[in-house]
Scaffold this motif. Structure first.
Motif, PDB file in Angstrom:
ATOM      1  N   ILE A  53       1.824   2.252  -3.437  1.00  0.00           N
ATOM      2  CA  ILE A  53       0.749   2.954  -4.157  1.00  0.00           C
ATOM      3  C   ILE A  53       0.661   4.398  -3.654  1.00  0.00           C
ATOM      4  O   ILE A  53       0.583   5.347  -4.424  1.00  0.00           O
ATOM      5  CB  ILE A  53      -0.602   2.232  -3.971  1.00  0.00           C
ATOM      6  CG1 ILE A  53      -0.536   0.830  -4.592  1.00  0.00           C
ATOM      7  CG2 ILE A  53      -1.738   3.049  -4.569  1.00  0.00           C
ATOM      8  CD1 ILE A  53      -1.809   0.013  -4.453  1.00  0.00           C
ATOM      9  N   CYS A  70      -7.743  -3.373  -6.295  1.00  0.00           N
ATOM     10  CA  CYS A  70      -6.706  -2.697  -5.513  1.00  0.00           C
ATOM     11  C   CYS A  70      -5.593  -3.680  -5.161  1.00  0.00           C
ATOM     12  O   CYS A  70      -4.410  -3.334  -5.199  1.00  0.00           O
ATOM     13  CB  CYS A  70      -7.292  -2.106  -4.234  1.00  0.00           C
ATOM     14  SG  CYS A  70      -8.697  -1.035  -4.543  1.00  0.00           S
ATOM     15  N   ASP A  71      -5.974  -4.911  -4.831  1.00  0.00           N
ATOM     16  CA  ASP A  71      -4.959  -5.927  -4.554  1.00  0.00           C
ATOM     17  C   ASP A  71      -4.110  -6.184  -5.794  1.00  0.00           C
ATOM     18  O   ASP A  71      -2.882  -6.278  -5.712  1.00  0.00           O
ATOM     19  CB  ASP A  71      -5.615  -7.240  -4.100  1.00  0.00           C
ATOM     20  CG  ASP A  71      -6.096  -7.160  -2.652  1.00  0.00           C
ATOM     21  OD1 ASP A  71      -5.618  -6.278  -1.905  1.00  0.00           O
ATOM     22  OD2 ASP A  71      -6.949  -7.979  -2.258  1.00  0.00           O
ATOM     23  N   THR A 101     -13.144   1.493  -7.038  1.00  0.00           N
ATOM     24  CA  THR A 101     -12.821   0.806  -5.783  1.00  0.00           C
ATOM     25  C   THR A 101     -11.589   1.367  -5.081  1.00  0.00           C
ATOM     26  O   THR A 101     -11.492   1.275  -3.867  1.00  0.00           O
ATOM     27  CB  THR A 101     -12.663  -0.707  -5.998  1.00  0.00           C
ATOM     28  OG1 THR A 101     -11.770  -0.956  -7.081  1.00  0.00           O
ATOM     29  CG2 THR A 101     -13.996  -1.343  -6.301  1.00  0.00           C
ATOM     30  N   LEU A 102     -10.663   1.976  -5.819  1.00  0.00           N
ATOM     31  CA  LEU A 102      -9.462   2.504  -5.143  1.00  0.00           C
ATOM     32  C   LEU A 102      -9.826   3.605  -4.139  1.00  0.00           C
ATOM     33  O   LEU A 102      -9.432   3.527  -2.978  1.00  0.00           O
ATOM     34  CB  LEU A 102      -8.434   2.985  -6.175  1.00  0.00           C
ATOM     35  CG  LEU A 102      -7.059   3.350  -5.613  1.00  0.00           C
ATOM     36  CD1 LEU A 102      -6.366   2.139  -4.997  1.00  0.00           C
ATOM     37  CD2 LEU A 102      -6.166   3.955  -6.695  1.00  0.00           C
ATOM     38  N   TRP A 118       0.841  -1.209   0.000  1.00  0.00           N
ATOM     39  CA  TRP A 118       0.000   0.000   0.000  1.00  0.00           C
ATOM     40  C   TRP A 118       0.868   1.247   0.000  1.00  0.00           C
ATOM     41  O   TRP A 118       0.529   2.266  -0.610  1.00  0.00           O
ATOM     42  CB  TRP A 118      -0.929   0.030   1.219  1.00  0.00           C
ATOM     43  CG  TRP A 118      -1.962  -1.059   1.319  1.00  0.00           C
ATOM     44  CD1 TRP A 118      -2.266  -1.776   2.436  1.00  0.00           C
ATOM     45  CD2 TRP A 118      -2.863  -1.531   0.292  1.00  0.00           C
ATOM     46  NE1 TRP A 118      -3.281  -2.667   2.174  1.00  0.00           N
ATOM     47  CE2 TRP A 118      -3.669  -2.539   0.865  1.00  0.00           C
ATOM     48  CE3 TRP A 118      -3.064  -1.200  -1.045  1.00  0.00           C
ATOM     49  CZ2 TRP A 118      -4.656  -3.219   0.146  1.00  0.00           C
ATOM     50  CZ3 TRP A 118      -4.048  -1.884  -1.767  1.00  0.00           C
ATOM     51  CH2 TRP A 118      -4.822  -2.880  -1.171  1.00  0.00           C
ATOM     52  N   LEU A 151     -11.761   2.337  -0.895  1.00  0.00           N
ATOM     53  CA  LEU A 151     -11.090   1.483   0.087  1.00  0.00           C
ATOM     54  C   LEU A 151     -11.044   2.225   1.426  1.00  0.00           C
ATOM     55  O   LEU A 151     -10.698   3.401   1.466  1.00  0.00           O
ATOM     56  CB  LEU A 151      -9.664   1.229  -0.415  1.00  0.00           C
ATOM     57  CG  LEU A 151      -8.961  -0.063  -0.058  1.00  0.00           C
ATOM     58  CD1 LEU A 151      -9.755  -1.248  -0.564  1.00  0.00           C
ATOM     59  CD2 LEU A 151      -7.569  -0.083  -0.679  1.00  0.00           C
ATOM     60  N   ASP A 203     -12.078  -5.072  -2.801  1.00  0.00           N
ATOM     61  CA  ASP A 203     -10.686  -4.610  -2.851  1.00  0.00           C
ATOM     62  C   ASP A 203      -9.852  -5.350  -3.902  1.00  0.00           C
ATOM     63  O   ASP A 203      -8.640  -5.241  -3.922  1.00  0.00           O
ATOM     64  CB  ASP A 203     -10.033  -4.782  -1.466  1.00  0.00           C
ATOM     65  CG  ASP A 203     -10.134  -6.217  -0.951  1.00  0.00           C
ATOM     66  OD1 ASP A 203     -10.749  -7.054  -1.643  1.00  0.00           O
ATOM     67  OD2 ASP A 203      -9.597  -6.496   0.134  1.00  0.00           O
ATOM     68  N   ARG A 214      -1.779  -3.459  -6.189  1.00  0.00           N
ATOM     69  CA  ARG A 214      -0.730  -3.534  -5.165  1.00  0.00           C
ATOM     70  C   ARG A 214       0.349  -4.542  -5.594  1.00  0.00           C
ATOM     71  O   ARG A 214       1.546  -4.261  -5.485  1.00  0.00           O
ATOM     72  CB  ARG A 214      -1.367  -3.944  -3.828  1.00  0.00           C
ATOM     73  CG  ARG A 214      -0.398  -4.165  -2.696  1.00  0.00           C
ATOM     74  CD  ARG A 214      -1.118  -4.121  -1.358  1.00  0.00           C
ATOM     75  NE  ARG A 214      -2.207  -5.079  -1.248  1.00  0.00           N
ATOM     76  CZ  ARG A 214      -2.047  -6.379  -0.989  1.00  0.00           C
ATOM     77  NH1 ARG A 214      -0.851  -6.863  -0.790  1.00  0.00           N
ATOM     78  NH2 ARG A 214      -3.099  -7.172  -0.913  1.00  0.00           N
ATOM     79  N   LEU A 271     -11.420  -0.265 -11.167  1.00  0.00           N
ATOM     80  CA  LEU A 271     -10.335   0.233 -10.314  1.00  0.00           C
ATOM     81  C   LEU A 271     -10.628   1.662  -9.857  1.00  0.00           C
ATOM     82  O   LEU A 271     -10.426   2.010  -8.687  1.00  0.00           O
ATOM     83  CB  LEU A 271      -9.004   0.172 -11.075  1.00  0.00           C
ATOM     84  CG  LEU A 271      -7.770   0.638 -10.297  1.00  0.00           C
ATOM     85  CD1 LEU A 271      -7.547  -0.207  -9.046  1.00  0.00           C
ATOM     86  CD2 LEU A 271      -6.524   0.594 -11.186  1.00  0.00           C
TER      87      LEU A 271
END
Ligand SMILES: Nc1ncnc2c1ncn2[C@@H]1O[C@H](COP(=O)(O)OP(=O)(O)O)[C@@H](O)[C@H]1O
Ligand SMILES: [Mg+2]
Length: 473
Positions: free
Chosen positions: A381, A427-428, A404-405, A378, A408, A424, A431, A401
């Motif tokens: 990012i 986002c995962d 959802t980014l 994280w 979070l 997520d 990451r 994306l």
């Protein structure tokens, strides 16, 4: 008169506590001390300095251990300890990981990962035990076991240092902060053994450490690259009340860009988070070289990642996922990283084996295991988002994306992490991708912050290079 002055030996102060909490810690005799709060508040230094002072008073009765969850984490701590103790003529024994003081006292550095580790010290007659970063302990049991290693009859002291935000956030808050949030008040605790003892919370704030702020004026700015703004606020104030909030409030419209043809020479990456009942997600990124394929400058700094494609779906079988992924990135040959759990094989072929069988048909590169360390991922990012200019851009054609980014949220139980109960997956995947292409630590603001002479020269060289490229086409 002047006779004595002539022979006066120059005394150099090696370490002195700073006014406020550090001074309180040094003078505090209470059995259990929770010295908690700000990152950079002077906690570690306070404990090391206290030990330097106490060993002089106690001589050979000083028998202390400095614990960390894992010993390699103590390297910086030992380096700082050497700066303070060696001028006091202490002797460092590297094999034993201990200091011997001239007065006969000793200080050891030991790992404390679990109950078994704690058992090793039973009955050792310790005068002091310090537990660094107690917030790294999800369960404080190994720490309570150390009380069996303390000198009997009320002697001995245990000091915990901690910051908000870690896996231990909750129990530390309940024990030290809840009963009397302002701290500096003597409280009582009963151990499972029935033994009662006094304890105290000494709160620490970053402004209590003026030495650090004077020496390192960029300290606070750098914290903002590591934690969410809400967590950084908590770190600086030493505040355990972490409010709900977005995990990436730094994300804004400046990170969203209109799609363009990604230059062919930009290296490509694919991050993938497997899913069936919950969605799978794949994101593709390219790393800017600062130039397009014709050598012209582009508005994305060298090293910036541009997420140019995404794919997600729910209830899609592995073969179909792989077919779709491979056909989308045909001939792009990205470096592919995936959620490490797909490599597990319980008897049968792993998910990765199934995906690979399809990829082989398309000559698509296979996945390698992503680094799944969440916090440092994280942070990668975040560092890219807060960069000026940013080092992460997302095509407007990636709605999953983009949605959802920013949504979070902070995990209330472990505020340094993002909540995993929301959507997520993209986002995962992002990451994993960013963890594969680490931000260049040496990256600096481009041109305009350099001194002018160099900028001119660099611009001139670029111009010549660009010109010579053009002629060769
Ligand atoms: N009393 C002190 N004397 C000299 N330097 C200090 C003192 N207290 C803190 N510092 C400096 O501040 C830095 C950060 O303090 P530290 O104890 O590591 O913070 P924390 O453990 O609370 O995060 C130390 O590495 C040291 O350089
Ligand atoms: Mg510390």
């Amino acid at each position: 008169m002047g006779f004595i002055d002539d022979y006066k030996v120059e005394e150099k102060v090696v370490w002195a506590p700073q006014q406020g909490p550090q001074e309180m810690l040094v003078n505090c005799p209470i059995t259990l001390v929770g010295y908690g709060g700000a990152r950079g508040g002077g906690k570690t230094d306070g404990v090391l300095g206290k030990f330097a002072i106490v060993q002089e008073q106690m001589g050979e009765d000083f028998n202390a251990i400095f614990f960390r969850k894992e010993l390699p984490q103590a390297d910086d701590l030992i380096e700082r300890a050497k700066q303070i103790y060696l001028p006091l003529r202490a002797h460092w024994q590297d094999q034993k990981k201990q200091f011997r003081f001239p007065g006969g006292g000793r200080l050891r550095f030991r790992p404390l990962a679990n109950d078994d580790d704690a058992e090793k010290f039973q009955g050792q007659n310790l005068s002091h035990a310090a537990i660094e970063e107690a917030g790294n302990y999800a369960n404080p049991n190994p720490i309570w076991k150390l009380f069996g290693a303390l000198r009997g009859k009320g002697g001995g002291q245990v000091i915990l240092t901690f910051n908000p935000g870690g896996v231990g956030h909750h129990w530390l808050k309940i024990m030290f902060i809840k009963p009397w949030p302002k701290g500096f008040k003597i409280l009582q605790k009963e151990l499972p053994t029935g033994r009662k003892f006094d304890y105290i919370y000494i709160p620490s704030r970053v402004h209590d450490n003026q030495i650090l702020l004077a020496k390192d004026p960029g300290y606070i700015d750098r914290l903002h690259m590591v934690g969410s703004p809400e967590l950084v606020r908590a770190w600086l104030e030493g505040d355990f009340e972490i409010h709900e909030g977005s995990y990436f409030p730094e994300f804004s419209s400046k990170h969203i860009v209109a799609p363009f043809n990604v230059p062919k020479h930009w290296p490509r990456y694919l991050g993938y988070d497997w899913g069936f009942h919950s969605p799978f997600a794949a994101v593709w990124g390219a790393v800017s070289s600062g130039k397009d394929d014709h050598g012209n400058e582009v508005p994305y700094p060298k090293g910036a990642i541009i997420i140019y494609r995404e794919l997600w779906g729910k209830g899609i079988n592995n073969v179909d996922q792989a077919e779709k992924i491979a056909s989308l990135s045909l001939n792009e040959f990205p470096v592919c990283v995936a959620d490490p759990s797909i490599f597990n094989n319980q008897g049968g072929p792993s998910i990765n084996d199934q995906l690979n069988a399809v990829f082989a048909k398309y000559k698509h590169p296979g996945f390698k295991q992503a680094d799944n360390d969440r916090i440092s991922g994280w942070a990668q990012i975040r560092q890219r988002l807060v960069g000026n200019p940013p080092l992460l851009y997302i095509f407007a054609s990636c709605p999953y994306l983009l949605e959802t980014l920013p949504s979070l949220s902070i995990d209330k139980k472990k505020p340094e992490d993002a909540d995993t109960t929301g959507p997520d997956h993209a986002c995962d995947a992002l990451r994993y991708l960013c963890k594969e292409r680490l931000i260049d630590a040496a990256w600096e603001k481009p041109a305009d912050t350099f001194n002018r002479g160099r900028v001119k020269l660099q611009a001139y060289v670029d111009m010549i290079r660009a010109a010579s490229k053009r002629t060769s086409i």
